[in-house]
Motif scaffolding. Structure first.
Motif, PDB file in Angstrom:
ATOM      1  N   THR A  26     103.121  22.386 -17.348  1.00  0.00           N
ATOM      2  CA  THR A  26     103.069  23.843 -17.421  1.00  0.00           C
ATOM      3  C   THR A  26     104.380  24.406 -17.976  1.00  0.00           C
ATOM      4  O   THR A  26     105.465  24.028 -17.552  1.00  0.00           O
ATOM      5  CB  THR A  26     102.806  24.433 -16.032  1.00  0.00           C
ATOM      6  N   ASN A  27     104.236  25.297 -18.959  1.00  0.00           N
ATOM      7  CA  ASN A  27     105.376  26.054 -19.521  1.00  0.00           C
ATOM      8  C   ASN A  27     106.412  25.186 -20.241  1.00  0.00           C
ATOM      9  O   ASN A  27     107.538  25.629 -20.469  1.00  0.00           O
ATOM     10  CB  ASN A  27     106.071  26.876 -18.433  1.00  0.00           C
ATOM     11  N   CYS A  28     106.056  23.952 -20.593  1.00  0.00           N
ATOM     12  CA  CYS A  28     106.971  23.094 -21.352  1.00  0.00           C
ATOM     13  C   CYS A  28     106.281  22.630 -22.626  1.00  0.00           C
ATOM     14  O   CYS A  28     105.056  22.490 -22.681  1.00  0.00           O
ATOM     15  CB  CYS A  28     107.392  21.880 -20.534  1.00  0.00           C
ATOM     16  N   SER A  29     107.066  22.382 -23.669  1.00  0.00           N
ATOM     17  CA  SER A  29     106.496  21.858 -24.901  1.00  0.00           C
ATOM     18  C   SER A  29     105.951  20.454 -24.668  1.00  0.00           C
ATOM     19  O   SER A  29     106.487  19.701 -23.842  1.00  0.00           O
ATOM     20  CB  SER A  29     107.564  21.815 -25.999  1.00  0.00           C
ATOM     21  N   PRO A  30     104.901  20.072 -25.373  1.00  0.00           N
ATOM     22  CA  PRO A  30     104.384  18.702 -25.257  1.00  0.00           C
ATOM     23  C   PRO A  30     105.465  17.681 -25.585  1.00  0.00           C
ATOM     24  O   PRO A  30     106.295  17.903 -26.473  1.00  0.00           O
ATOM     25  CB  PRO A  30     103.253  18.670 -26.287  1.00  0.00           C
ATOM     26  N   LYS A  31     105.453  16.561 -24.878  1.00  0.00           N
ATOM     27  CA  LYS A  31     106.474  15.536 -25.048  1.00  0.00           C
ATOM     28  C   LYS A  31     105.827  14.225 -25.490  1.00  0.00           C
ATOM     29  O   LYS A  31     104.919  13.720 -24.840  1.00  0.00           O
ATOM     30  CB  LYS A  31     107.239  15.334 -23.734  1.00  0.00           C
ATOM     31  N   LEU A  32     106.313  13.670 -26.594  1.00  0.00           N
ATOM     32  CA  LEU A  32     105.787  12.405 -27.110  1.00  0.00           C
ATOM     33  C   LEU A  32     106.368  11.239 -26.324  1.00  0.00           C
ATOM     34  O   LEU A  32     107.582  11.107 -26.201  1.00  0.00           O
ATOM     35  CB  LEU A  32     106.137  12.260 -28.596  1.00  0.00           C
ATOM     36  N   HIS A  33     105.478  10.365 -25.822  1.00  0.00           N
ATOM     37  CA  HIS A  33     105.916   9.182 -25.087  1.00  0.00           C
ATOM     38  C   HIS A  33     105.841   7.917 -25.936  1.00  0.00           C
ATOM     39  O   HIS A  33     106.714   7.050 -25.823  1.00  0.00           O
ATOM     40  CB  HIS A  33     105.048   8.993 -23.832  1.00  0.00           C
ATOM     41  N   HIS A  34     104.787   7.805 -26.742  1.00  0.00           N
ATOM     42  CA  HIS A  34     104.621   6.587 -27.543  1.00  0.00           C
ATOM     43  C   HIS A  34     103.747   6.920 -28.742  1.00  0.00           C
ATOM     44  O   HIS A  34     102.873   7.788 -28.665  1.00  0.00           O
ATOM     45  CB  HIS A  34     103.969   5.485 -26.703  1.00  0.00           C
ATOM     46  N   PHE A  35     104.002   6.220 -29.846  1.00  0.00           N
ATOM     47  CA  PHE A  35     103.255   6.479 -31.082  1.00  0.00           C
ATOM     48  C   PHE A  35     103.093   5.185 -31.856  1.00  0.00           C
ATOM     49  O   PHE A  35     103.993   4.342 -31.883  1.00  0.00           O
ATOM     50  CB  PHE A  35     104.003   7.499 -31.947  1.00  0.00           C
ATOM     51  N   LEU A  36     101.921   5.019 -32.482  1.00  0.00           N
ATOM     52  CA  LEU A  36     101.699   3.882 -33.374  1.00  0.00           C
ATOM     53  C   LEU A  36     100.666   4.263 -34.423  1.00  0.00           C
ATOM     54  O   LEU A  36      99.927   5.246 -34.274  1.00  0.00           O
ATOM     55  CB  LEU A  36     101.245   2.644 -32.591  1.00  0.00           C
ATOM     56  N   THR A  37     100.638   3.478 -35.484  1.00  0.00           N
ATOM     57  CA  THR A  37      99.588   3.590 -36.500  1.00  0.00           C
ATOM     58  C   THR A  37      98.777   2.307 -36.478  1.00  0.00           C
ATOM     59  O   THR A  37      99.315   1.218 -36.646  1.00  0.00           O
ATOM     60  CB  THR A  37     100.179   3.832 -37.895  1.00  0.00           C
ATOM     61  N   PHE A  38      97.486   2.459 -36.237  1.00  0.00           N
ATOM     62  CA  PHE A  38      96.557   1.338 -36.098  1.00  0.00           C
ATOM     63  C   PHE A  38      95.863   1.120 -37.440  1.00  0.00           C
ATOM     64  O   PHE A  38      95.242   2.033 -37.980  1.00  0.00           O
ATOM     65  CB  PHE A  38      95.527   1.676 -35.014  1.00  0.00           C
ATOM     66  N   PRO A  39      95.964  -0.074 -38.035  1.00  0.00           N
ATOM     67  CA  PRO A  39      95.400  -0.278 -39.374  1.00  0.00           C
ATOM     68  C   PRO A  39      93.877  -0.227 -39.385  1.00  0.00           C
ATOM     69  O   PRO A  39      93.222  -0.664 -38.431  1.00  0.00           O
ATOM     70  CB  PRO A  39      95.910  -1.668 -39.762  1.00  0.00           C
ATOM     71  N   LEU A  40      93.336   0.313 -40.466  1.00  0.00           N
ATOM     72  CA  LEU A  40      91.893   0.291 -40.687  1.00  0.00           C
ATOM     73  C   LEU A  40      91.505  -0.977 -41.435  1.00  0.00           C
ATOM     74  O   LEU A  40      92.280  -1.492 -42.252  1.00  0.00           O
ATOM     75  CB  LEU A  40      91.452   1.510 -41.500  1.00  0.00           C
ATOM     76  N   ASN A  41      90.316  -1.461 -41.156  1.00  0.00           N
ATOM     77  CA  ASN A  41      89.775  -2.596 -41.909  1.00  0.00           C
ATOM     78  C   ASN A  41      89.743  -2.244 -43.400  1.00  0.00           C
ATOM     79  O   ASN A  41      89.271  -1.171 -43.782  1.00  0.00           O
ATOM     80  CB  ASN A  41      88.365  -2.902 -41.397  1.00  0.00           C
ATOM     81  N   PRO A  42      90.251  -3.132 -44.278  1.00  0.00           N
ATOM     82  CA  PRO A  42      90.300  -2.806 -45.716  1.00  0.00           C
ATOM     83  C   PRO A  42      88.938  -2.436 -46.302  1.00  0.00           C
ATOM     84  O   PRO A  42      88.849  -1.536 -47.150  1.00  0.00           O
ATOM     85  CB  PRO A  42      90.840  -4.099 -46.346  1.00  0.00           C
ATOM     86  N   ALA A  43      87.875  -3.111 -45.859  1.00  0.00           N
ATOM     87  CA  ALA A  43      86.537  -2.790 -46.373  1.00  0.00           C
ATOM     88  C   ALA A  43      86.121  -1.382 -45.958  1.00  0.00           C
ATOM     89  O   ALA A  43      85.489  -0.648 -46.733  1.00  0.00           O
ATOM     90  CB  ALA A  43      85.527  -3.818 -45.879  1.00  0.00           C
ATOM     91  N   LEU A  44      86.483  -0.996 -44.741  1.00  0.00           N
ATOM     92  CA  LEU A  44      86.175   0.344 -44.252  1.00  0.00           C
ATOM     93  C   LEU A  44      86.970   1.387 -45.038  1.00  0.00           C
ATOM     94  O   LEU A  44      86.431   2.426 -45.438  1.00  0.00           O
ATOM     95  CB  LEU A  44      86.499   0.424 -42.764  1.00  0.00           C
ATOM     96  N   THR A  45      88.236   1.095 -45.290  1.00  0.00           N
ATOM     97  CA  THR A  45      89.069   2.003 -46.083  1.00  0.00           C
ATOM     98  C   THR A  45      88.488   2.191 -47.477  1.00  0.00           C
ATOM     99  O   THR A  45      88.429   3.308 -48.006  1.00  0.00           O
ATOM    100  CB  THR A  45      90.506   1.455 -46.187  1.00  0.00           C
ATOM    101  N   GLU A  46      88.042   1.096 -48.087  1.00  0.00           N
ATOM    102  CA  GLU A  46      87.473   1.175 -49.428  1.00  0.00           C
ATOM    103  C   GLU A  46      86.206   2.020 -49.436  1.00  0.00           C
ATOM    104  O   GLU A  46      85.967   2.807 -50.355  1.00  0.00           O
ATOM    105  CB  GLU A  46      87.170  -0.241 -49.942  1.00  0.00           C
TER     106      GLU A  46
END
Length: 366
Positions: A26-46
Protein backbone atom coordinates in the motif's frame (compact mmCIF):
# COMPACT_ATOMS: atom_id res chain seq x y z
CA UNK A 1 1.19 -5.73 4.07
CA UNK A 2 3.13 -6.81 0.98
CA UNK A 3 2.13 -9.33 -1.67
CA UNK A 4 3.99 -10.92 -4.59
CA UNK A 5 2.79 -11.04 -8.17
CA UNK A 6 4.31 -12.34 -11.41
CA UNK A 7 4.12 -10.51 -14.72
CA UNK A 8 4.55 -12.30 -18.06
CA UNK A 9 5.06 -10.45 -21.33
CA UNK A 10 6.02 -11.41 -24.87
CA UNK A 11 6.19 -8.37 -27.11
CA UNK A 12 6.25 -7.74 -30.84
CA UNK A 13 10.03 -8.24 -30.94
CA UNK A 14 9.46 -11.99 -30.30
CA UNK A 15 12.74 -12.23 -28.37
CA UNK A 16 11.34 -14.39 -25.57
CA UNK A 17 8.94 -14.21 -22.63
CA UNK A 18 9.89 -11.63 -20.00
CA UNK A 19 8.96 -12.70 -16.48
CA UNK A 20 9.10 -10.43 -13.42
CA UNK A 21 8.48 -11.11 -9.75
CA UNK A 22 7.10 -7.90 -8.25
CA UNK A 23 6.24 -6.86 -4.71
CA UNK A 24 3.19 -4.68 -4.09
CA UNK A 25 2.38 -2.81 -0.91
CA UNK A 26 0.00 0.00 0.00
CA UNK A 27 1.16 3.51 -0.97
CA UNK A 28 4.56 2.31 -2.26
CA UNK A 29 5.85 1.94 -5.80
CA UNK A 30 6.04 -1.65 -7.10
CA UNK A 31 9.38 -3.28 -6.32
CA UNK A 32 11.15 -5.71 -8.67
CA UNK A 33 12.48 -8.83 -6.94
CA UNK A 34 13.58 -11.01 -9.85
CA UNK A 35 13.54 -10.89 -13.64
CA UNK A 36 14.39 -13.25 -16.50
CA UNK A 37 13.76 -13.76 -20.19
CA UNK A 38 12.52 -17.24 -21.07
CA UNK A 39 13.41 -18.34 -24.63
CA UNK A 40 10.70 -19.29 -27.10
CA UNK A 41 10.97 -22.43 -29.18
CA UNK A 42 12.55 -21.39 -32.54
CA UNK A 43 9.77 -23.09 -34.53
CA UNK A 44 7.16 -21.20 -32.51
CA UNK A 45 9.02 -17.92 -33.04
CA UNK A 46 9.14 -18.57 -36.78
CA UNK A 47 5.38 -19.23 -36.86
CA UNK A 48 4.74 -15.93 -35.10
CA UNK A 49 7.08 -14.04 -37.46
CA UNK A 50 5.21 -15.50 -40.43
CA UNK A 51 1.91 -14.44 -38.87
CA UNK A 52 3.14 -10.84 -38.61
CA UNK A 53 3.74 -10.78 -42.35
CA UNK A 54 0.54 -12.61 -43.27
CA UNK A 55 -2.12 -12.21 -40.57
CA UNK A 56 -4.33 -15.15 -41.54
CA UNK A 57 -4.71 -18.30 -39.48
CA UNK A 58 -6.80 -21.49 -39.55
CA UNK A 59 -8.79 -22.42 -36.46
CA UNK A 60 -6.64 -25.52 -35.76
CA UNK A 61 -3.49 -23.37 -36.01
CA UNK A 62 -5.02 -20.78 -33.67
CA UNK A 63 -5.85 -23.47 -31.14
CA UNK A 64 -2.31 -24.85 -31.38
CA UNK A 65 -0.84 -21.40 -30.72
CA UNK A 66 -3.12 -20.92 -27.71
CA UNK A 67 -1.85 -24.20 -26.29
CA UNK A 68 1.84 -23.87 -27.21
CA UNK A 69 2.14 -20.32 -25.89
CA UNK A 70 0.11 -21.16 -22.79
CA UNK A 71 2.65 -23.87 -22.03
CA UNK A 72 5.54 -21.50 -22.78
CA UNK A 73 4.17 -18.81 -20.46
CA UNK A 74 3.66 -21.46 -17.77
CA UNK A 75 7.28 -22.53 -18.20
CA UNK A 76 8.46 -18.94 -17.82
CA UNK A 77 6.54 -18.51 -14.56
CA UNK A 78 7.85 -21.80 -13.19
CA UNK A 79 11.45 -20.95 -14.15
CA UNK A 80 11.09 -17.56 -12.45
CA UNK A 81 9.85 -19.12 -9.21
CA UNK A 82 12.70 -21.64 -9.27
CA UNK A 83 15.33 -18.93 -9.70
CA UNK A 84 13.72 -16.70 -7.05
CA UNK A 85 13.42 -19.67 -4.62
CA UNK A 86 9.72 -19.20 -3.99
CA UNK A 87 6.70 -21.51 -4.20
CA UNK A 88 3.39 -20.98 -5.93
CA UNK A 89 1.49 -20.38 -2.67
CA UNK A 90 3.66 -17.29 -2.09
CA UNK A 91 2.40 -15.64 -5.31
CA UNK A 92 -1.00 -13.96 -5.19
CA UNK A 93 -1.57 -13.46 -8.93
CA UNK A 94 0.04 -13.85 -12.34
CA UNK A 95 -0.66 -11.12 -14.88
CA UNK A 96 -0.11 -12.55 -18.36
CA UNK A 97 -0.35 -10.31 -21.39
CA UNK A 98 -0.12 -13.13 -23.92
CA UNK A 99 1.36 -12.83 -27.39
CA UNK A 100 -0.42 -10.33 -29.63
CA UNK A 101 -1.21 -11.84 -33.03
CA UNK A 102 -3.56 -9.13 -34.29
CA UNK A 103 -4.32 -5.60 -33.15
CA UNK A 104 -7.04 -3.63 -34.94
CA UNK A 105 -8.05 -0.43 -33.10
CA UNK A 106 -10.86 0.31 -35.57
CA UNK A 107 -13.04 -2.40 -37.06
CA UNK A 108 -16.60 -1.07 -36.99
CA UNK A 109 -18.64 1.58 -35.17
CA UNK A 110 -15.39 3.03 -33.79
CA UNK A 111 -14.73 -0.20 -31.92
CA UNK A 112 -11.74 -2.48 -32.39
CA UNK A 113 -10.37 -5.81 -31.25
CA UNK A 114 -7.00 -7.13 -30.12
CA UNK A 115 -6.13 -10.83 -30.10
CA UNK A 116 -3.57 -12.41 -27.78
CA UNK A 117 -2.67 -16.10 -27.54
CA UNK A 118 -1.24 -18.16 -24.69
CA UNK A 119 -4.41 -19.05 -22.83
CA UNK A 120 -4.49 -17.95 -19.16
CA UNK A 121 -6.38 -21.12 -18.13
CA UNK A 122 -3.38 -23.25 -19.07
CA UNK A 123 -1.04 -21.03 -17.03
CA UNK A 124 -3.36 -21.10 -14.00
CA UNK A 125 -3.72 -24.86 -14.02
CA UNK A 126 -0.04 -25.62 -14.55
CA UNK A 127 1.29 -23.14 -12.00
CA UNK A 128 -1.42 -23.42 -9.35
CA UNK A 129 -1.75 -19.62 -9.29
CA UNK A 130 -4.68 -17.42 -10.30
CA UNK A 131 -4.05 -15.69 -13.63
CA UNK A 132 -5.39 -12.39 -14.96
CA UNK A 133 -5.19 -11.81 -18.71
CA UNK A 134 -6.86 -10.48 -21.87
CA UNK A 135 -6.44 -6.91 -20.63
CA UNK A 136 -6.94 -4.94 -23.84
CA UNK A 137 -10.47 -5.94 -24.82
CA UNK A 138 -12.25 -4.18 -21.94
CA UNK A 139 -10.67 -0.90 -23.01
CA UNK A 140 -11.60 -1.47 -26.65
CA UNK A 141 -15.20 -2.30 -25.73
CA UNK A 142 -15.38 1.24 -24.31
CA UNK A 143 -14.09 2.79 -27.52
CA UNK A 144 -10.42 2.83 -26.53
CA UNK A 145 -7.46 1.87 -28.70
CA UNK A 146 -6.51 -0.98 -26.33
CA UNK A 147 -2.94 0.34 -26.38
CA UNK A 148 -0.64 1.50 -25.04
CA UNK A 149 -1.29 0.27 -21.51
CA UNK A 150 2.17 1.17 -20.21
CA UNK A 151 1.55 4.90 -19.47
CA UNK A 152 -0.88 4.11 -16.63
CA UNK A 153 1.78 1.94 -14.98
CA UNK A 154 4.56 4.44 -15.66
CA UNK A 155 2.54 6.98 -13.69
CA UNK A 156 2.65 4.62 -10.68
CA UNK A 157 6.24 3.46 -11.09
CA UNK A 158 7.75 6.91 -11.65
CA UNK A 159 5.34 8.90 -9.49
CA UNK A 160 8.03 10.87 -7.65
CA UNK A 161 9.92 12.23 -10.67
CA UNK A 162 7.36 14.73 -12.04
CA UNK A 163 7.09 16.25 -8.56
CA UNK A 164 10.53 17.80 -9.04
CA UNK A 165 10.78 18.21 -12.82
CA UNK A 166 7.19 19.10 -13.64
CA UNK A 167 6.94 17.04 -16.83
CA UNK A 168 8.93 14.00 -17.97
CA UNK A 169 8.62 11.50 -20.79
CA UNK A 170 9.08 7.75 -20.47
CA UNK A 171 9.64 6.09 -23.85
CA UNK A 172 9.31 2.34 -24.18
CA UNK A 173 11.16 1.07 -27.26
CA UNK A 174 10.04 -2.48 -27.95
CA UNK A 175 8.98 -3.78 -31.34
CA UNK A 176 6.77 -0.68 -31.40
CA UNK A 177 7.71 2.47 -29.48
CA UNK A 178 5.33 4.37 -27.22
CA UNK A 179 5.55 7.44 -25.03
CA UNK A 180 4.17 8.29 -21.59
CA UNK A 181 4.07 11.98 -20.64
CA UNK A 182 3.96 12.37 -16.87
CA UNK A 183 3.06 15.48 -14.89
CA UNK A 184 2.42 15.66 -11.13
CA UNK A 185 -1.32 15.10 -11.66
CA UNK A 186 -1.80 13.56 -15.09
CA UNK A 187 -0.52 11.03 -17.61
CA UNK A 188 -1.02 10.93 -21.36
CA UNK A 189 0.53 8.64 -23.94
CA UNK A 190 0.30 6.96 -27.33
CA UNK A 191 2.07 4.63 -29.73
CA UNK A 192 4.74 6.48 -31.72
CA UNK A 193 5.53 3.94 -34.45
CA UNK A 194 8.31 1.43 -35.22
CA UNK A 195 10.73 0.71 -32.39
CA UNK A 196 13.08 -2.25 -32.71
CA UNK A 197 10.71 -4.40 -34.75
CA UNK A 198 11.71 -3.37 -38.28
CA UNK A 199 15.43 -3.40 -37.42
CA UNK A 200 15.11 -6.87 -35.89
CA UNK A 201 13.39 -8.19 -39.02
CA UNK A 202 16.13 -6.79 -41.25
CA UNK A 203 18.78 -8.46 -39.06
CA UNK A 204 16.98 -11.79 -39.13
CA UNK A 205 16.22 -11.74 -42.86
CA UNK A 206 19.46 -10.33 -44.28
CA UNK A 207 22.20 -10.54 -41.64
CA UNK A 208 21.65 -13.91 -39.92
CA UNK A 209 21.43 -12.39 -36.43
CA UNK A 210 18.50 -11.81 -34.10
CA UNK A 211 19.04 -8.09 -33.56
CA UNK A 212 21.55 -5.26 -33.96
CA UNK A 213 23.50 -5.48 -30.71
CA UNK A 214 24.33 -2.00 -29.40
CA UNK A 215 23.33 -0.64 -32.81
CA UNK A 216 26.79 -1.52 -34.14
CA UNK A 217 25.52 -2.59 -37.58
CA UNK A 218 23.46 0.60 -37.98
CA UNK A 219 26.48 2.64 -36.93
CA UNK A 220 28.48 1.04 -39.77
CA UNK A 221 25.82 1.98 -42.33
CA UNK A 222 24.82 5.21 -44.05
CA UNK A 223 21.38 6.77 -43.75
CA UNK A 224 19.41 6.83 -47.02
CA UNK A 225 17.91 10.30 -46.63
CA UNK A 226 15.48 9.92 -49.53
CA UNK A 227 14.12 6.65 -48.13
CA UNK A 228 13.90 8.14 -44.65
CA UNK A 229 11.67 10.94 -45.90
CA UNK A 230 9.49 8.47 -47.82
CA UNK A 231 9.01 6.29 -44.73
CA UNK A 232 8.00 9.30 -42.68
CA UNK A 233 5.02 9.90 -44.99
CA UNK A 234 3.06 6.97 -43.54
CA UNK A 235 -0.39 8.29 -42.49
CA UNK A 236 -0.03 6.90 -38.96
CA UNK A 237 2.68 9.41 -38.14
CA UNK A 238 0.35 12.29 -39.01
CA UNK A 239 -2.53 11.01 -36.87
CA UNK A 240 -3.38 12.75 -33.62
CA UNK A 241 -3.58 10.72 -30.39
CA UNK A 242 -5.12 8.53 -29.16
CA UNK A 243 -3.49 6.09 -31.53
CA UNK A 244 -1.94 2.63 -31.49
CA UNK A 245 -0.31 0.35 -34.01
CA UNK A 246 1.53 -2.94 -34.40
CA UNK A 247 3.56 -5.17 -36.67
CA UNK A 248 0.45 -5.74 -38.77
CA UNK A 249 1.26 -2.27 -40.14
CA UNK A 250 5.02 -1.86 -39.77
CA UNK A 251 6.79 -4.96 -41.06
CA UNK A 252 9.01 -6.14 -43.91
CA UNK A 253 6.09 -6.23 -46.30
CA UNK A 254 5.65 -2.48 -45.78
CA UNK A 255 9.37 -1.86 -46.27
CA UNK A 256 9.56 -3.80 -49.53
CA UNK A 257 7.19 -1.32 -51.16
CA UNK A 258 10.10 1.12 -51.25
CA UNK A 259 13.36 1.21 -53.16
CA UNK A 260 15.69 -0.13 -50.45
CA UNK A 261 19.47 0.28 -50.16
CA UNK A 262 21.55 -2.64 -51.43
CA UNK A 263 23.49 -2.90 -48.16
CA UNK A 264 21.49 -4.11 -45.13
CA UNK A 265 23.64 -1.92 -42.86
CA UNK A 266 22.42 1.16 -44.75
CA UNK A 267 18.83 0.04 -44.28
CA UNK A 268 19.47 -0.48 -40.56
CA UNK A 269 21.03 2.98 -40.29
CA UNK A 270 17.96 4.47 -41.96
CA UNK A 271 15.50 2.58 -39.75
CA UNK A 272 17.48 3.51 -36.65
CA UNK A 273 17.19 7.17 -37.59
CA UNK A 274 13.49 6.75 -38.37
CA UNK A 275 12.81 5.42 -34.87
CA UNK A 276 14.95 8.15 -33.26
CA UNK A 277 13.36 10.95 -35.29
CA UNK A 278 9.80 9.82 -34.57
CA UNK A 279 10.53 9.57 -30.85
CA UNK A 280 12.23 12.97 -30.88
CA UNK A 281 9.18 14.55 -32.54
CA UNK A 282 6.90 13.08 -29.88
CA UNK A 283 9.17 14.27 -27.05
CA UNK A 284 9.39 17.79 -28.49
CA UNK A 285 5.61 18.00 -28.73
CA UNK A 286 5.33 16.87 -25.12
CA UNK A 287 7.69 19.63 -23.85
CA UNK A 288 9.15 17.14 -21.36
CA UNK A 289 12.15 18.25 -19.28
CA UNK A 290 13.80 14.80 -19.26
CA UNK A 291 13.42 11.53 -21.16
CA UNK A 292 13.77 8.06 -19.66
CA UNK A 293 14.13 5.07 -21.97
CA UNK A 294 13.06 1.48 -21.35
CA UNK A 295 12.66 -1.64 -23.47
CA UNK A 296 15.29 -3.19 -25.73
CA UNK A 297 15.88 0.08 -27.58
CA UNK A 298 17.36 1.57 -24.41
CA UNK A 299 20.35 -0.76 -24.99
CA UNK A 300 20.86 0.32 -28.61
CA UNK A 301 23.69 2.84 -28.22
CA UNK A 302 23.36 4.16 -31.78
CA UNK A 303 19.64 4.75 -31.33
CA UNK A 304 20.20 6.54 -28.03
CA UNK A 305 22.92 8.73 -29.59
CA UNK A 306 20.70 9.58 -32.56
CA UNK A 307 17.91 10.51 -30.18
CA UNK A 308 20.08 12.61 -27.87
CA UNK A 309 21.61 14.43 -30.86
CA UNK A 310 18.12 15.56 -31.87
CA UNK A 311 16.92 16.63 -28.42
CA UNK A 312 18.02 19.45 -26.14
CA UNK A 313 16.79 17.67 -22.98
CA UNK A 314 18.63 14.81 -21.20
CA UNK A 315 17.97 11.25 -22.41
CA UNK A 316 18.63 8.54 -19.83
CA UNK A 317 17.88 4.83 -19.40
CA UNK A 318 15.57 3.92 -16.52
CA UNK A 319 18.59 2.10 -15.11
CA UNK A 320 19.69 5.55 -13.93
CA UNK A 321 16.68 5.37 -11.59
CA UNK A 322 17.62 1.88 -10.44
CA UNK A 323 14.98 0.15 -12.60
CA UNK A 324 16.01 -2.44 -15.20
CA UNK A 325 14.76 -1.08 -18.57
CA UNK A 326 14.17 -4.62 -19.82
CA UNK A 327 11.91 -5.56 -16.89
CA UNK A 328 9.35 -2.74 -16.96
CA UNK A 329 6.87 -4.30 -19.39
CA UNK A 330 6.76 -7.53 -17.38
CA UNK A 331 6.34 -5.42 -14.24
CA UNK A 332 3.42 -3.72 -16.01
CA UNK A 333 1.76 -7.11 -16.49
CA UNK A 334 2.21 -7.96 -12.81
CA UNK A 335 0.57 -4.61 -11.98
CA UNK A 336 -2.31 -5.25 -14.39
CA UNK A 337 -2.85 -8.62 -12.71
CA UNK A 338 -2.73 -7.01 -9.27
CA UNK A 339 -5.25 -4.33 -10.28
CA UNK A 340 -7.58 -6.98 -11.71
CA UNK A 341 -7.39 -9.10 -8.57
CA UNK A 342 -8.25 -6.07 -6.42
CA UNK A 343 -10.96 -5.03 -8.94
CA UNK A 344 -9.46 -1.55 -9.24
CA UNK A 345 -10.44 0.39 -12.40
CA UNK A 346 -7.60 1.79 -14.52
CA UNK A 347 -8.08 5.21 -16.09
CA UNK A 348 -6.97 5.14 -19.73
CA UNK A 349 -9.29 7.90 -20.93
CA UNK A 350 -6.39 10.30 -21.68
CA UNK A 351 -4.25 7.54 -23.19
CA UNK A 352 -6.36 5.20 -25.32
CA UNK A 353 -9.48 7.33 -25.62
CA UNK A 354 -11.55 4.90 -23.57
CA UNK A 355 -14.97 6.16 -22.53
CA UNK A 356 -14.36 5.67 -18.80
CA UNK A 357 -11.99 3.98 -16.32
CA UNK A 358 -12.44 0.21 -16.37
CA UNK A 359 -11.44 -2.99 -14.64
CA UNK A 360 -9.27 -4.67 -17.27
CA UNK A 361 -9.09 -8.37 -18.04
CA UNK A 362 -10.52 -11.67 -16.94
CA UNK A 363 -9.55 -13.93 -14.05
CA UNK A 364 -8.76 -17.65 -14.29
CA UNK A 365 -8.47 -19.70 -11.12
CA UNK A 366 -6.01 -22.61 -10.64
Amino acid sequence: MTQLAIGLMSGTSLDGIDAALVEFSTNCSPKLHHFLTFPLNPALTESLHALNLNPTLSLPALAQLQLDLGLAFSGAAQRLMQQAHIKSDQVKIIGSHGQTIFHAPHLTHHLGMSLQVGHPAIIAKRTGIAVAGDFRVDDMALGGQGAPLAPAFHQVLFQDIPQTLGKVAVVNIGGISNISVLTPNQVTGFDIGPGNGLMDEVCQRFLQCDYDQNGDLARAGKVDEALLQQLKQHPFFQQSPPKSTGKETFNLNWLTRFDLPQQPQDLLATLNRLTADLIADAVKQSEAKEVYLCGGGALNATLVENLQATLAVPVKPTQSLGIDPMAIEAMLCAWLGWQRLQQIPIDLTQITGSGKPAILGGLWLP
